[in-house]
Structures are given as structure tokens and as C-alpha cells.
Motif scaffolding. Structure first.
Motif, PDB file in Angstrom:
ATOM      1  N   HIS A  58       0.831  -1.203   0.000  1.00 45.29           N
ATOM      2  CA  HIS A  58       0.000   0.000   0.000  1.00 45.29           C
ATOM      3  C   HIS A  58       0.875   1.267   0.000  1.00 45.29           C
ATOM      4  CE1 HIS A  58      -3.486   2.495   0.818  1.00 45.29           C
ATOM      5  NE2 HIS A  58      -2.789   3.074   1.774  1.00 45.29           N
ATOM      6  N   LEU A  59       1.908   1.289   0.855  1.00 43.49           N
ATOM      7  CA  LEU A  59       2.789   2.469   0.905  1.00 43.49           C
ATOM      8  C   LEU A  59       3.512   2.651  -0.433  1.00 43.49           C
ATOM      9  CD1 LEU A  59       4.272   2.038   4.504  1.00 43.49           C
ATOM     10  CD2 LEU A  59       2.606   3.749   3.760  1.00 43.49           C
ATOM     11  N   ASN A  60       3.884   1.542  -1.055  1.00 45.42           N
ATOM     12  CA  ASN A  60       4.551   1.653  -2.360  1.00 45.42           C
ATOM     13  C   ASN A  60       3.596   2.199  -3.413  1.00 45.42           C
ATOM     14  OD1 ASN A  60       6.954   0.778  -1.378  1.00 45.42           O
ATOM     15  ND2 ASN A  60       6.783  -1.319  -2.139  1.00 45.42           N
ATOM     16  N   ARG A  61       2.328   1.713  -3.393  1.00 50.78           N
ATOM     17  CA  ARG A  61       1.368   2.159  -4.413  1.00 50.78           C
ATOM     18  C   ARG A  61       0.994   3.616  -4.226  1.00 50.78           C
ATOM     19  NH1 ARG A  61      -2.299  -2.883  -4.388  1.00 50.78           N
ATOM     20  NH2 ARG A  61      -1.145  -4.196  -5.841  1.00 50.78           N
ATOM     21  N   THR A  62       0.775   4.019  -2.951  1.00 49.79           N
ATOM     22  CA  THR A  62       0.241   5.353  -2.718  1.00 49.79           C
ATOM     23  C   THR A  62       1.340   6.410  -2.609  1.00 49.79           C
ATOM     24  OG1 THR A  62       0.160   4.849  -0.367  1.00 49.79           O
ATOM     25  CG2 THR A  62      -1.880   4.565  -1.605  1.00 49.79           C
ATOM     26  N   LEU A  63       2.512   6.036  -2.102  1.00 44.06           N
ATOM     27  CA  LEU A  63       3.572   7.026  -1.862  1.00 44.06           C
ATOM     28  C   LEU A  63       4.821   6.767  -2.697  1.00 44.06           C
ATOM     29  CD1 LEU A  63       3.335   7.168   2.046  1.00 44.06           C
ATOM     30  CD2 LEU A  63       2.346   8.771   0.409  1.00 44.06           C
ATOM     31  N   GLY A  66       8.983   2.652  -2.539  1.00 46.12           N
ATOM     32  CA  GLY A  66      10.090   1.761  -2.922  1.00 46.12           C
ATOM     33  C   GLY A  66      10.506   0.803  -1.811  1.00 46.12           C
ATOM     34  N   LEU A  67       9.570   0.445  -0.944  1.00 45.58           N
ATOM     35  CA  LEU A  67       9.920  -0.449   0.168  1.00 45.58           C
ATOM     36  C   LEU A  67      10.031  -1.871  -0.365  1.00 45.58           C
ATOM     37  CD1 LEU A  67       7.473   1.123   2.739  1.00 45.58           C
ATOM     38  CD2 LEU A  67       9.906   1.607   2.440  1.00 45.58           C
ATOM     39  N   ASN A  95      19.264   1.056   5.373  1.00 43.52           N
ATOM     40  CA  ASN A  95      18.178   0.903   4.410  1.00 43.52           C
ATOM     41  C   ASN A  95      16.817   0.783   5.090  1.00 43.52           C
ATOM     42  OD1 ASN A  95      18.672  -1.550   5.461  1.00 43.52           O
ATOM     43  ND2 ASN A  95      19.199  -2.533   3.534  1.00 43.52           N
ATOM     44  N   ARG A  96      16.741   1.092   6.388  1.00 43.75           N
ATOM     45  CA  ARG A  96      15.441   1.158   7.049  1.00 43.75           C
ATOM     46  C   ARG A  96      14.807   2.508   6.724  1.00 43.75           C
ATOM     47  NH1 ARG A  96      16.725  -1.231  13.124  1.00 43.75           N
ATOM     48  NH2 ARG A  96      16.692  -3.421  12.506  1.00 43.75           N
ATOM     49  N   ARG A  97      13.593   2.478   6.186  1.00 43.54           N
ATOM     50  CA  ARG A  97      12.947   3.735   5.808  1.00 43.54           C
ATOM     51  C   ARG A  97      11.718   4.039   6.647  1.00 43.54           C
ATOM     52  NH1 ARG A  97      15.308   5.285   0.850  1.00 43.54           N
ATOM     53  NH2 ARG A  97      17.436   5.182   1.595  1.00 43.54           N
ATOM     54  N   PHE A 161      10.401  -1.361   7.517  1.00 44.28           N
ATOM     55  CA  PHE A 161      10.343  -1.549   6.072  1.00 44.28           C
ATOM     56  C   PHE A 161      11.643  -1.006   5.499  1.00 44.28           C
ATOM     57  CE2 PHE A 161       5.881  -1.170   7.351  1.00 44.28           C
ATOM     58  CZ  PHE A 161       5.354  -2.328   6.784  1.00 44.28           C
ATOM     59  N   ARG A 162      12.235  -1.806   4.600  1.00 42.44           N
ATOM     60  CA  ARG A 162      13.558  -1.450   4.093  1.00 42.44           C
ATOM     61  C   ARG A 162      13.526  -1.268   2.578  1.00 42.44           C
ATOM     62  NH1 ARG A 162      16.971  -6.401   5.717  1.00 42.44           N
ATOM     63  NH2 ARG A 162      18.727  -5.059   5.258  1.00 42.44           N
ATOM     64  N   VAL A 163      14.443  -0.422   2.100  1.00 39.15           N
ATOM     65  CA  VAL A 163      14.674  -0.361   0.662  1.00 39.15           C
ATOM     66  C   VAL A 163      15.871  -1.257   0.364  1.00 39.15           C
ATOM     67  CG1 VAL A 163      13.689   1.933   0.338  1.00 39.15           C
ATOM     68  CG2 VAL A 163      16.100   1.722   0.916  1.00 39.15           C
ATOM     69  N   ASN A 164      16.012  -1.654  -0.871  1.00 45.00           N
ATOM     70  CA  ASN A 164      17.141  -2.498  -1.247  1.00 45.00           C
ATOM     71  C   ASN A 164      18.292  -1.620  -1.672  1.00 45.00           C
ATOM     72  OD1 ASN A 164      18.708  -4.669  -1.939  1.00 45.00           O
ATOM     73  ND2 ASN A 164      17.900  -4.734  -4.017  1.00 45.00           N
TER      74      ASN A 164
END
Ligand SMILES: O=C(O)CCC(=O)C(=O)O
Ligand SMILES: [Fe+2]
Length: 175
Positions: A58-63, A66-67, A95-97, A161-164
Motif C-alpha cells: 500500500h505504501l509503495n502504491r500510494t507514496l 520503494g519499500l 536501508n530502514r525507511r 520496512f527497508r529499501v534495497n
């Protein structure tokens, strides 16, 4: 949440550490909690991780966040334990966002202590009572916070939640 709470109370936990990878050290003067990483081995763990993955999507779709992955542990703070003011990630290094904290304590009153204190840079501090059903989500690099000592056992789940950030063509390991 109740099944997770039972797991947190029933299982074995290890002293929490600070830092990552080979730099990890136990630092009881900074944090006094004991932790266990949540995995897919139990039904409650699977349900929790699946729900958090829905939030990630949901966070990736709405914001467009890139998690990429999520890691999460139970934490038990015995009476008197605390976690000094800190941020969960240092800009450019980690990479923790997005941080997430959920509480597992029935019938918690303010007199029990153990509040999570959030320190936004341009607003007054916010105090969160660690009562069952409360969920806190914030940006890992931006929001300093601390856990005040409590007069009784305090149980929570912390997750990130992390980014790569792999730069070598190899995907970061999950933890
Ligand atoms: O349990 C809490 O309220 C927060 C824990 C925390 O800040 C952390 O584990 O990084
Ligand atoms: Fe934290």
C-alpha cells in the motif's frame, strides 16, 4: 495480536543489540529490552508478516515508497528497562525507511510508565501509551524517539520496512 502477545510472553528472547552485521554489540546502558525476530514458523507470525506486507505494498502504491522488505521482532522490556533516545536509521547509511511499533499490553495505564516519546523536529514531543491495539508508524531516518522505563513488563513488536541498497547486483539479505 493476542496470539502474537502469547508468543512474545511464552518464547525465549535474547538481549537486544545495536548496530548491524559484524558491528552489532549488546549495549545494556542504551537499551534494556530482550528480543526475538518474528518468522514464518508460527501461524501468528505468518499472519503478522502477511499484514505488514500488505501495508508495504500500500505504501509503495500510494507514496511510491520503494519499500522492498520487512523485518520485525518482539521486544520485552522488563520493569525498569528503557531504550535511550535514538533514530532507527542514519541517512545514507541504512536501508530502514519506515518504522512500525505495535503494543501487546493489556490494561496499561499512564502510571505504569513505558511511554514511547517521539521528538519531531518542529513540534512538541508526543507520548504514546504502549497499550494493546496501538500502532505507531513513522519515518526511520527522521524521527528521534525513546522508550521510558516502566514499572511492569512491557511487550511490543518493532518492525522496519527497508529499501534495497545492494550495489553489487546481489539483493540484500532479509535481516
Ligand atoms: O517499543 C517501543 O516503543 C519502541 C522500540 C524502538 O524504538 C526500537 O526497537 O527501535
Ligand atoms: Fe527505535
Amino acid at each position: 495480536m493476542r496470539a502474537l502477545a502469547e508468543e512474545a510472553v511464552g518464547g525465549t528472547l535474547s538481549p537486544a543489540r545495536i548496530g548491524r552485521g559484524v558491528d552489532q554489540v549488546s549495549a545494556p546502558e542504551q537499551r534494556g529490552d530482550r528480543i526475538r525476530w518474528i518468522d514464518e514458523c508460527s501461524g501468528a507470525g505468518r499472519t503478522w508478516l502477511a499484514g505488514c506486507d500488505q501495508l508495504r505494498v500500500h505504501l509503495n502504491r500510494t507514496l511510491m515508497a520503494g519499500l522492498f522488505s520487512f523485518e520485525s521482532h518482539f521486544a520485552h522490556y522488563p520493569a525498569g528497562a528503557f531504550y535511550q533516545r535514538h533514530v532507527d536509521a542514519f541517512r545514507g547509511q541504512a536501508n530502514r525507511r519506515v518504522s512500525l511499533v505495535a503494543y501487546l499490553n493489556d490494561e496499561w495505564s499512564d502510571a505504569d510508565g513505558g511511554q514511547l516519546v517521539l521528538y519531531p523536529t518542529d513540534h512538541p514531543q508526543v507520548r504514546v501509551t504502549p497499550a494493546m491495539g496501538t500502532l505507531v508508524v513513522f519515518l526511520s531516518e527522521d524521527l528521534a524517539h525513546e522508550v521510558l522505563p516502566a514499572s511492569r513488563d512491557r511487550y511490543s513488536i518493532a518492525g522496519w520496512f527497508r529499501v534495497n541498497q545492494s550495489s553489487t547486483g546481489r539483493v540484500d539479505p532479509p535481516v
